[in-house]
Design an enzyme around this catalytic site. Structure first.
Site, mmCIF file in Angstrom:
data_model
loop_
_atom_site.group_PDB
_atom_site.id
_atom_site.type_symbol
_atom_site.label_atom_id
_atom_site.label_comp_id
_atom_site.label_asym_id
_atom_site.label_seq_id
_atom_site.Cartn_x
_atom_site.Cartn_y
_atom_site.Cartn_z
ATOM 1 N N VAL A 83 16.148 79.586 45.793
ATOM 2 C CA VAL A 83 16.570 80.933 46.163
ATOM 3 C C VAL A 83 17.829 81.368 45.419
ATOM 4 O O VAL A 83 18.243 82.520 45.533
ATOM 5 C CB VAL A 83 16.765 81.067 47.690
ATOM 6 C CG1 VAL A 83 15.458 80.885 48.410
ATOM 7 C CG2 VAL A 83 17.831 80.107 48.197
ATOM 8 N N SER A 131 16.812 74.965 46.129
ATOM 9 C CA SER A 131 15.622 74.139 46.380
ATOM 10 C C SER A 131 15.068 73.451 45.142
ATOM 11 O O SER A 131 14.181 72.596 45.268
ATOM 12 C CB SER A 131 14.528 74.980 47.036
ATOM 13 O OG SER A 131 14.856 75.283 48.371
ATOM 14 N N TYR A 181 5.850 76.840 47.033
ATOM 15 C CA TYR A 181 5.653 77.225 48.427
ATOM 16 C C TYR A 181 4.272 77.818 48.687
ATOM 17 O O TYR A 181 3.281 77.326 48.180
ATOM 18 C CB TYR A 181 6.757 78.196 48.874
ATOM 19 C CG TYR A 181 8.145 77.672 48.638
ATOM 20 C CD1 TYR A 181 8.527 76.423 49.125
ATOM 21 C CD2 TYR A 181 9.082 78.411 47.925
ATOM 22 C CE1 TYR A 181 9.802 75.935 48.910
ATOM 23 C CE2 TYR A 181 10.373 77.925 47.710
ATOM 24 C CZ TYR A 181 10.712 76.690 48.204
ATOM 25 O OH TYR A 181 11.977 76.204 47.992
ATOM 26 N N LYS A 218 15.100 69.726 45.422
ATOM 27 C CA LYS A 218 14.220 68.943 46.299
ATOM 28 C C LYS A 218 13.441 67.833 45.594
ATOM 29 O O LYS A 218 13.378 66.705 46.100
ATOM 30 C CB LYS A 218 13.263 69.880 47.040
ATOM 31 C CG LYS A 218 13.986 70.749 48.075
ATOM 32 C CD LYS A 218 13.089 71.804 48.683
ATOM 33 C CE LYS A 218 13.837 72.632 49.708
ATOM 34 N NZ LYS A 218 13.050 73.761 50.238
ATOM 35 N N TYR A 227 22.252 67.621 52.644
ATOM 36 C CA TYR A 227 21.302 68.609 52.119
ATOM 37 C C TYR A 227 22.020 69.852 51.630
ATOM 38 O O TYR A 227 21.730 70.368 50.540
ATOM 39 C CB TYR A 227 20.282 68.960 53.200
ATOM 40 C CG TYR A 227 19.337 70.064 52.805
ATOM 41 C CD1 TYR A 227 18.378 69.865 51.813
ATOM 42 C CD2 TYR A 227 19.400 71.318 53.413
ATOM 43 C CE1 TYR A 227 17.507 70.883 51.438
ATOM 44 C CE2 TYR A 227 18.528 72.337 53.054
ATOM 45 C CZ TYR A 227 17.595 72.122 52.060
ATOM 46 O OH TYR A 227 16.746 73.131 51.687
#
Length: 477
Positions: free
Chosen positions: A265, A64, A247, A67, A195
């Site tokens: 992660v 992530s 998050y 992103k 992705y």
């Protein structure tokens, strides 16, 4: 000899080394088998110089942390207005893989999976029938962009990609939810494929630090000098990373760490101090939010001990060294004998002056420290003139005076010209601080010696002190 700055980073890593809580991600089979003890820290400063500690040669998948980069590509391709119409920028307060949208049926922000999948879709042709070659072409652009941010050619981990593609039921649900709203202009399967590929790109902490420094530098990679994206895009990335990057733990992060950041992660964390530096941390044990437990602790300690919180009132100028010169063109003091004056004329060029400016915090002190170390063979006496320094924080003061002691220990002499008493005021102000005392601070700082030897109010006094030191060497031969 380990540099003072490297000593700071080693100290912080050792302080956090015992933190072994959390667990590796197990919902992606390939991530479940990584070594849970991996541990690395890299810091890339504004000119591209990188400090690397721990397992910095270990590669891991970016996950992530990708992103903000794909979001940047969407912004560059379509513009902020078009992207905002499709992806929100509000914190979700939810887990990264929550199946949710806002009241306009947009993903709430680009840092959660829904927003990231949509951002990836915006890099594909706007048609339903997207074949594998079109996905491959889009991924080639993604890989080129990411590599430009990192400053080296990156590659994809085929095994992790296959593992994610075969187990990504939740992400498929998110993609098909977005498609059911009529939001996607391309194939949901193609968007997912792109992705998964972007998440499977392999990086090191040096790469993450370089990416962070590129964002900090307004889109210009400080290692290569290449402009990868615009300053406006960098500003947008910093904003959403601040509010959404960690998050549902973002509020605690902003309060205690205060750096725009993004976690993954795979165990990586990328953090940015705007205008100054990028940080890459790796430790694969994760907390309940999906953030690296030890990585969060390292970033928290860096922020606290080195004063890196972006909302510190004090911020230094980008250029902290105003000028550098020696004493070749100045006259020798009248107080010496003719014999002494004759000798001093022969070694006038070994007295080097560094004039500083701005408000001095860690990043500026690091730059000055590295310059003084690089030039050590060019001088016997160094005079650091700080009359244009407005504020010097605790860690910067410690670094400046620690460098002074290091030069004294090497047989040289270091002096400060501090007409406004900035250093002494900093010592007094931080007399009882507990945050910096053990970070290789010289003994005189631990006792807060108010005399601060060789700290002068005028340049004339410093030059006289320098001449005395050179004459002592002359008579001791």
């Amino acid at each position: 000899m380990e540099s003072l700055v490297d000593g700071y980073f080693s100290h912080i890593m050792n302080e956090c080394r015992s933190e072994r809580s959390g667990a590796v991600a197990d919902y992606i089979p390939e991530l479940a088998v990584v070594d849970p003890n991996g541990y690395a820290l890299s810091v890339c400063v504004h000119d591209g110089h990188t400090y690397s500690h721990g397992d910095t040669s270990t590669t891991f998948t970016i996950q992530s942390v990708s992103k903000p980069l794909t979001y940047a590509m969407a912004l560059q391709k379509h513009g902020a207005v078009a992207v905002d119409a499709k992806i929100g920028v509000e914190p979700s307060g939810e887990a990264f893989n929550e199946i949710s949208v806002d009241d306009r049926r947009r993903p709430k922000n680009p840092m959660i999976n829904a927003g990231a999948i949509f951002a990836a879709s915006m890099l594909l042709p706007p048609m339903r029938g997207v074949d594998e070659s079109a996905v491959a072409a889009a991924f080639a652009e993604v890989l080129e962009f990411y590599s430009g941010c990192a400053g080296r050619r990156l590659t994809m981990d085929e095994d992790v990609y296959a593992s994610e593609a075969s187990t990504g039921s939740r992400n498929r649900a998110i993609a098909y939810m977005l498609d059911s709203f009529g939001s996607l202009e391309t194939s949901p399967d193609a968007a997912l494929d792109l992705y998964y590929r972007q998440c499977s790109i392999r990086v090191t902490t040096d790469d993450l630090a370089g990416i962070g420094a590129t964002i900090a530098n307004g889109g210009v990679n400080p290692r290569t000098g290449r402009s990868v994206f615009s300053g406006e895009t960098a500003q947008r990335l910093l904003s959403v990373m601040t509010t959404c990057g960690m998050y549902d733990g973002a509020g605690d992060w902003v309060t205690t760490v205060g750096l725009p950041a993004k976690s993954g992660v795979g165990g990586g964390i990328l953090a940015v101090l705007p205008g100054q530096l990028g940080i890459g941390v790796y430790s694969p044990r994760l907390d309940e939010h999906g953030n690296s437990v030890r990585g969060v602790e390292v970033c928290r300690s860096l922020s606290k001990d080195l004063g890196l919180h972006m909302f510190n009132v004090t911020r230094e100028s980008r250029v902290t060294i105003r000028s550098v010169y020696d004493m070749s063109d100045t006259t020798v003091g009248e107080e010496w004998t003719e014999r002494e004056r004759s000798y001093l004329r022969t070694c006038r060029d070994t007295i080097r002056v560094y004039e500083l400016q701005g408000d001095l915090t860690f990043a500026g002190a690091e730059s000055v420290h590295r310059r003084l170390e690089a030039d050590m063979n060019d001088y016997t006496v160094v005079i650091v003139e700080i009359s244009r320094i407005g504020v010097i924080d605790a860690v910067a003061r410690t670094m400046v005076l620690s460098m002074k002691q290091r030069l004294d220990d090497s047989g040289r002499r270091a002096m400060l010209v501090d007409p406004d008493g900035v250093v002494r005021a900093s010592v007094d102000r931080h007399r009882n601080d507990a945050s910096v005392p053990d970070l290789a601070a010289p003994q005189e700082l631990r006792g807060f010696d108010p005399a601060l030897p060789h700290v002068h109010s005028t340049m004339d006094d410093a030059i006289t002190d320098a001449e005395s030191f050179l004459l002592k060497h002359y008579y001791d031969r």
